[in-house]
Scaffold this motif. Structure first.
Motif, PDB file in Angstrom:
ATOM      1  N   ARG A  98      39.516  23.083 -41.989  1.00  0.00           N
ATOM      2  CA  ARG A  98      40.117  24.526 -41.965  1.00  0.00           C
ATOM      3  C   ARG A  98      39.874  25.590 -42.624  1.00  0.00           C
ATOM      4  O   ARG A  98      39.543  26.839 -42.865  1.00  0.00           O
ATOM      5  N   GLY A  99      39.107  24.930 -43.560  1.00  0.00           N
ATOM      6  CA  GLY A  99      38.041  25.845 -44.943  1.00  0.00           C
ATOM      7  C   GLY A  99      40.217  26.005 -45.342  1.00  0.00           C
ATOM      8  O   GLY A  99      40.121  27.230 -46.343  1.00  0.00           O
ATOM      9  N   LYS A 100      40.627  25.859 -45.640  1.00  0.00           N
ATOM     10  CA  LYS A 100      42.761  25.783 -46.122  1.00  0.00           C
ATOM     11  C   LYS A 100      42.458  25.059 -47.146  1.00  0.00           C
ATOM     12  O   LYS A 100      42.526  23.594 -47.007  1.00  0.00           O
ATOM     13  N   VAL A 114      32.581  24.757 -41.553  1.00  0.00           N
ATOM     14  CA  VAL A 114      32.452  25.286 -40.217  1.00  0.00           C
ATOM     15  C   VAL A 114      31.708  24.084 -39.726  1.00  0.00           C
ATOM     16  O   VAL A 114      31.585  23.345 -38.283  1.00  0.00           O
ATOM     17  N   HIS A 115      31.133  23.269 -40.382  1.00  0.00           N
ATOM     18  CA  HIS A 115      30.181  21.742 -40.063  1.00  0.00           C
ATOM     19  C   HIS A 115      31.023  21.082 -40.429  1.00  0.00           C
ATOM     20  O   HIS A 115      31.140  20.259 -39.856  1.00  0.00           O
ATOM     21  N   PHE A 116      31.348  20.486 -41.748  1.00  0.00           N
ATOM     22  CA  PHE A 116      32.747  19.397 -42.169  1.00  0.00           C
ATOM     23  C   PHE A 116      33.229  19.029 -41.357  1.00  0.00           C
ATOM     24  O   PHE A 116      33.944  18.047 -40.683  1.00  0.00           O
ATOM     25  N   TRP A 159      37.102  35.989 -40.119  1.00  0.00           N
ATOM     26  CA  TRP A 159      35.700  35.279 -39.635  1.00  0.00           C
ATOM     27  C   TRP A 159      35.940  33.816 -39.155  1.00  0.00           C
ATOM     28  O   TRP A 159      35.265  33.617 -38.550  1.00  0.00           O
ATOM     29  N   ASN A 160      37.226  33.163 -39.918  1.00  0.00           N
ATOM     30  CA  ASN A 160      37.853  31.631 -39.082  1.00  0.00           C
ATOM     31  C   ASN A 160      37.513  31.803 -37.699  1.00  0.00           C
ATOM     32  O   ASN A 160      36.935  31.586 -36.757  1.00  0.00           O
ATOM     33  N   LEU A 161      38.261  32.686 -37.089  1.00  0.00           N
ATOM     34  CA  LEU A 161      37.971  33.420 -36.007  1.00  0.00           C
ATOM     35  C   LEU A 161      37.388  33.465 -34.769  1.00  0.00           C
ATOM     36  O   LEU A 161      37.269  32.143 -33.605  1.00  0.00           O
ATOM     37  N   LEU A 162      36.772  34.195 -35.799  1.00  0.00           N
ATOM     38  CA  LEU A 162      35.042  33.951 -34.898  1.00  0.00           C
ATOM     39  C   LEU A 162      34.106  33.186 -35.462  1.00  0.00           C
ATOM     40  O   LEU A 162      33.323  32.370 -34.551  1.00  0.00           O
ATOM     41  N   TYR A 163      33.845  32.558 -36.076  1.00  0.00           N
ATOM     42  CA  TYR A 163      32.989  31.757 -36.855  1.00  0.00           C
ATOM     43  C   TYR A 163      33.339  29.571 -36.590  1.00  0.00           C
ATOM     44  O   TYR A 163      32.341  29.327 -36.883  1.00  0.00           O
ATOM     45  N   LEU A 164      34.496  29.844 -37.161  1.00  0.00           N
ATOM     46  CA  LEU A 164      35.251  28.624 -37.208  1.00  0.00           C
ATOM     47  C   LEU A 164      36.075  27.874 -35.819  1.00  0.00           C
ATOM     48  O   LEU A 164      36.476  28.709 -34.945  1.00  0.00           O
ATOM     49  N   HIS A 165      34.795  26.412 -35.662  1.00  0.00           N
ATOM     50  CA  HIS A 165      35.271  26.506 -34.088  1.00  0.00           C
ATOM     51  C   HIS A 165      35.985  25.137 -34.766  1.00  0.00           C
ATOM     52  O   HIS A 165      35.352  23.596 -34.668  1.00  0.00           O
ATOM     53  N   ALA A 166      36.970  24.853 -34.325  1.00  0.00           N
ATOM     54  CA  ALA A 166      37.467  23.533 -34.787  1.00  0.00           C
ATOM     55  C   ALA A 166      37.855  22.577 -34.794  1.00  0.00           C
ATOM     56  O   ALA A 166      38.443  21.598 -34.902  1.00  0.00           O
ATOM     57  N   PRO A 171      32.784  18.249 -29.549  1.00  0.00           N
ATOM     58  CA  PRO A 171      32.152  17.891 -28.123  1.00  0.00           C
ATOM     59  C   PRO A 171      30.792  18.087 -28.180  1.00  0.00           C
ATOM     60  O   PRO A 171      29.892  19.001 -27.716  1.00  0.00           O
ATOM     61  N   MET A 172      30.847  16.385 -28.135  1.00  0.00           N
ATOM     62  CA  MET A 172      28.833  16.158 -27.653  1.00  0.00           C
ATOM     63  C   MET A 172      28.423  15.876 -26.808  1.00  0.00           C
ATOM     64  O   MET A 172      29.048  14.879 -25.912  1.00  0.00           O
TER      65      MET A 172
END
Ligand code: HEC
Ligand code: HEC
Ligand code: HEC
Length: 412
Positions: A98-100, A114-116, A159-166, A171-172
């Motif tokens: 979550r970048g927290k 955002v990748h990790f 920013w996280n709301l827009l770009y972090l898909h946590a 789902p691959m």
């Protein structure tokens, strides 16, 4: 909680999680989480960003230049004051996903969470176990120099709301090929290859419709990762995995600029993982474009200026008969991607910045020419090398263009 207790929690989490059939977990999970974590941390380049020039490994302090100002990486050794020594596994998971930070403040996306975020619980726990086994180093990073409004961390929530898909793990759409799935999991997640190889939007987030199309980073061209078949000699999977692990591909030259530390870090990753990443990258290639435009010879006098300069400054190492090529077996300049690219940017950059010595292989280094050659001389040399060593469209590089490239990277 002491380090032993923390490690035990990590091991238990790994044991619990490895039952699930996630692409990140090989069925024969390595029994030693610290060693496994070391190999994974190598895929994630943690040491690259978290080590300052001449500083202790993982103690932070490396300046990271973004369009929004300069940011300093922090201490991630298990020091309890300035590092992550007092962090629980759960706090570490929150940072990676979550970048927290452990006190709740939001972290800047220069840290590629955002990748990790796509990593499995077991892999995050292994990296945690490895980090906690490092030597604690007390080190306070310099204060960030960011422009308003980005110096105000709470805005990162937007920013996280827009770009972090946590919602992890990503789902691959699985394929029939476990190696490809593993490769994709590592390339998109821990390996964060897109962070440099994808153009960014005005908010500093990757443009999702342009993934791997190539971008400029720190004044270097990080080329498209989808057109490797369009190189003068098309890349093969073997060449790619050798390049990623050693920094050199026999048919494409050496990694330079920001790619060099990536390859040095990957040297410590598991060979199977690097091979999987290479396999995945080769699976996303687009068909090569039509043959390159016919070459037009440039002025003979300019060629002469470049040739003289080459003899004086470069030939000792790069002439076909030089020891580096004959004894060292290093690839000739005609194979270098930088000489064969559409843009002269990386060729100019490697002349300006040189290539630092690689520890034990101290002989394999190149001095920076930024202080030795003028902009006009570098332009002449680049035009000469292009004409001499590539059969692609010649460049008409001018001193002004070199001056522009020079200004793009802050002097270290
Ligand atoms: C591209 C550079 C980069 C890479 C690669 C990177 N980090 Fe970081 N990391 C940063 C920066 C910059 C910060 C500080 C962000 C801030 O202050 O907002 C940071 C912060 C962190 C934090 C939060 C520390 C704290 O005190 O809040 C942790 C934990 C962390 N990184 C762990 C890792 C791990 C583990 C890896 C490897 C898997 C890694 N990082 C790879 C740049 C990077
Ligand atoms: C820190 C930024 C950064 C990261 C992270 C990064 N790259 Fe690169 N990469 C670059 C730059 C810059 C270049 C060009 C430098 C050069 O060619 O010497 C490059 C060059 C390459 C090349 C050579 C392409 C060519 O046409 O010659 C390949 C292949 C590559 N990267 C693959 C990867 C893969 C796979 C990953 C993820 C594991 C990755 N890169 C992560 C910055 C990065
Ligand atoms: C002291 C030896 C030395 C000198 C002098 C030198 N180089 Fe290099 N150069 C190297 C080494 C070592 C490499 C990395 C090759 C490798 O690892 O295979 C390299 C790599 C390169 C590359 C390939 C980088 C890439 O991204 O593919 C280019 C282009 C290059 N040099 C150009 C030049 C030019 C132009 C000059 C003269 C201005 C020069 N070099 C002078 C040692 C030298």
């Amino acid at each position: 909680m002491n380090v032993k207790a923390i490690l035990r929690t990590a091991v238990l989490t790994i044991a619990a999680a490895s039952g699930a059939a996630l692409p990140g977990v090989s069925p024969a999970a390595d029994p030693d989480p610290v060693q496994r974590g070391a190999q994974l941390a190598a895929v994630g380049d943690c040491i690259v960003c978290h080590t300052a020039a001449g500083g202790a490994p993982f103690a932070g302090g490396l300046p990271i230049h973004t369009p929004f100002g300069t940011l300093y990486s922090t201490d991630i050794t298990p020091d309890t004051k300035t590092g992550i020594g007092a962090w629980t596994l759960d706090a570490f998971v929150q940072a990676m996903r979550r970048g927290k930070s452990s006190d709740g403040h939001l972290l800047y996306p220069a840290f590629p969470y955002v990748h990790f975020t796509h990593m499995t619980d077991a892999d995050i726990a292994s990296v945690y176990a490895f980090m906690m086994s490092r030597t604690p180093v007390q080190a306070t990073a310099a204060a960030n120099k960011l422009i308003f409004p980005l110096n105000f961390r709470p805005l990162l929530a937007v920013w996280n709301l827009l770009y972090l898909h946590a919602d992890t793990p990503e789902p691959m759409s699985r394929t029939q090929d476990p190696q490809l799935d593993r490769g994709r999991y590592l390339v998109d997640g821990l390996g964060h290859c897109a962070a440099c190889h994808t153009p960014l939007n005005v908010f500093g987030a990757e443009k999702k419709d342009r993934t791997f199309d190539g971008a400029v980073i720190d004044g270097w061209d990080a080329p498209s990762l989808k057109t490797l078949l369009g190189a003068s000699t098309p890349w093969t999977r073997e060449q790619l995995s050798t390049y990623l692990r050693t920094g050199v591909a026999s048919e494409h030259g050496a990694a330079a600029g920001p790619m060099l530390p990536v390859t040095r870090s990957l040297a410590n990753a598991s060979q199977a993982d690097v091979e999987a990443m290479a396999a995945y990258i080769m699976s996303i290639q687009t068909p090569p474009p039509a043959a390159p435009a016919a070459r037009v010879a440039s002025g003979a006098s300019l060629q002469q200026a470049g040739a003289t300069m080459f003899e004086a400054s470069c030939a000792a190492c790069h002439a076909a008969h030089a020891p580096m090529n004959v004894v060292g077996g290093r690839p000739l300049l005609s194979l270098s991607t930088s000489v064969n690219s559409d843009s002269p940017r990386n060729l100019v950059r490697v002349m300006l910045d040189g290539l630092p010595a690689q520890g034990s292989k101290a002989s394999v280094s190149m001095p920076p020419f930024a202080g030795m050659l003028t902009d006009a001389q570098i332009a002449d040399l680049a035009n000469y090398l292009r004409a001499q060593y590539s059969n692609r469209t010649p460049w008409q590089l001018q001193a002004d263009d070199v001056a522009k490239y020079r200004k793009e990277t802050p002097t270290p």
